[in-house]
Design a protein around this motif. Structure first.
Motif, PDB file in Angstrom:
ATOM      1  N   HIS A 106       0.826  -1.210   0.000  1.00 18.98           N
ATOM      2  CA  HIS A 106       0.000   0.000   0.000  1.00 18.98           C
ATOM      3  C   HIS A 106       0.860   1.260   0.000  1.00 18.98           C
ATOM      4  O   HIS A 106       0.466   2.282  -0.571  1.00 18.98           O
ATOM      5  N   PHE A 107       2.016   1.192   0.654  1.00 18.57           N
ATOM      6  CA  PHE A 107       2.892   2.364   0.707  1.00 18.57           C
ATOM      7  C   PHE A 107       3.285   2.794  -0.706  1.00 18.57           C
ATOM      8  O   PHE A 107       3.283   3.985  -1.036  1.00 18.57           O
TER       9      PHE A 107
ATOM     10  N   VAL B  98       0.396   4.296  -2.809  1.00 16.75           N
ATOM     11  CA  VAL B  98       0.209   5.710  -2.451  1.00 16.75           C
ATOM     12  C   VAL B  98       1.308   6.566  -3.075  1.00 16.75           C
ATOM     13  O   VAL B  98       1.045   7.638  -3.633  1.00 16.75           O
TER      14      VAL B  98
ATOM     15  N   CYS C 293       0.452   3.263   9.429  1.00 14.76           N
ATOM     16  CA  CYS C 293      -0.012   4.636   9.203  1.00 14.76           C
ATOM     17  C   CYS C 293       1.162   5.569   8.883  1.00 14.76           C
ATOM     18  O   CYS C 293       1.055   6.449   8.019  1.00 14.76           O
TER      19      CYS C 293
ATOM     20  N   LEU D 223       2.185   5.039   5.266  1.00 16.40           N
ATOM     21  CA  LEU D 223       1.263   5.641   4.303  1.00 16.40           C
ATOM     22  C   LEU D 223       1.536   7.130   4.133  1.00 16.40           C
ATOM     23  O   LEU D 223       1.469   7.665   3.020  1.00 16.40           O
TER      24      LEU D 223
END
Length: 312
Positions: free
Chosen positions: A75-76, A79, A163, A166
């Motif tokens: 996911h990093f 993004v 978090c 991200l």
């Protein structure tokens, strides 16, 4: 340099240096800890992820509820590809098509103390454009590796780490953008390729190739010759920079950031603070991995350093 932004990166670097020193101090104590078992356990849980969490001892149930799969690392990079691709397009349009940067970017520049006047606007603008391109390519490659190369086990990361990751690439790309003066010249702009651009790109390619090779080596430890995943266990990696250090992919990551500092002209203080943060962040992760290998494998090569060949 943008004072507020530089201070933020300096604080991050100091935080990870402190975490590294605290971990080393705890490791030297009998039993690996001291007073305040809950605080010590939370600290270890926040700095560990993946395989190194399993070597940190039994974790209480309340900490296990604060975890997500390590494979969410993907996911990093999603993004980063989206956000930094957007910034790259904005900067490209400002550089070559005469478009103005959006008003919100100008307001953020002012808020973080960026001097809007510059004697060398074209050079700064082109250097930042190159670094954003390198950052986007790096994120795209890492995303492709996560999807097509890496073999993730059932390792986990703390939700705070997730978090943080991200937000990290959003702040990182924005940091590059904030190195560009707002008063860019509209219309056609000159492109002057300097020696530091060439050296920076060469170092970037060299480090990226080695990082990819090392990630392929790690993935192949869990695959058969035909490419089928046959195991999720950990083995001792050999080949390429693994002959010198336990975590060459972390060392390559540091070199990639150094290459961007070179591409920015070697005198960008804010980006060197970013490099300092990456140094301590990756050093902490490398030390934890090195300790894991040494604890798990009695035959682990004794000459290997954790992070930087021949040094650390």
């Amino acid at each position: 340099m943008p004072a507020g932004l530089g201070a933020a990166w300096a604080l991050l670097a100091a935080a990870f240096l402190t975490a590294l020193l605290l971990h080393r101090a705890q490791a030297r104590r009998p039993g690996g800890g001291g007073g305040g078992a809950t605080a010590s356990g939370l600290f270890q849980d926040l700095i560990r992820y993946g395989k190194t969490k399993s070597s940190g001892g039994q974790r209480p149930a309340w900490l296990r509820r604060c975890q997500v799969p390590k494979r969410w690392f993907t996911h990093f990079y999603i993004v980063s590809v989206l956000w930094n691709g957007f910034l790259l397009i904005e900067l490209f349009q400002a550089k070559f098509l005469g478009a103005a940067l959006p008003p919100w970017m100008q307001h953020l520049h002012s808020a973080f103390g960026r001097d809007l006047q510059s004697q060398n606007t074209d050079s700064e603008h082109f250097s930042a454009l190159l670094v954003l391109l390198l950052l986007w390519l790096h994120s795209f490659r890492r995303l492709a590796e996560c999807l097509c190369t890496s073999v993730f086990s059932n390792g986990v990361i703390h939700v705070v780490q997730y978090c943080f990751g991200l937000g990290y690439y959003i702040v990182l790309g924005t940091t590059v953008l904030w190195q560009v003066p707002i008063n860019v010249r509209h219309g056609k702009s000159s492109v002057q390729i300097c020696w530091y651009h060439v050296i920076g790109i060469v170092v970037y390619i060299w480090a990226s190739l080695h990082q990819h090779r090392c990630l392929v080596i790690l993935a192949n430890l869990r695959k058969s010759k035909s490419g089928k995943v046959i195991s999720l266990s950990h083995s001792i990696p050999f080949g390429d920079w693994f002959e010198r250090v336990s975590c060459p992919h972390y060392f390559a990551e540091l070199l990639i950031y150094v290459s961007m500092a070179i591409t920015l002209g070697l005198d960008n203080v804010t980006w060197w603070l970013v490099v300092t943060y990456v140094l301590f962040n990756q050093a902490l992760a490398a030390v934890l991995c090195h300790e894991f290998y040494q604890k798990k494998f009695t035959s682990y090569p004794k000459h290997r350093k954790a992070f930087i060949p021949f040094v650390f």
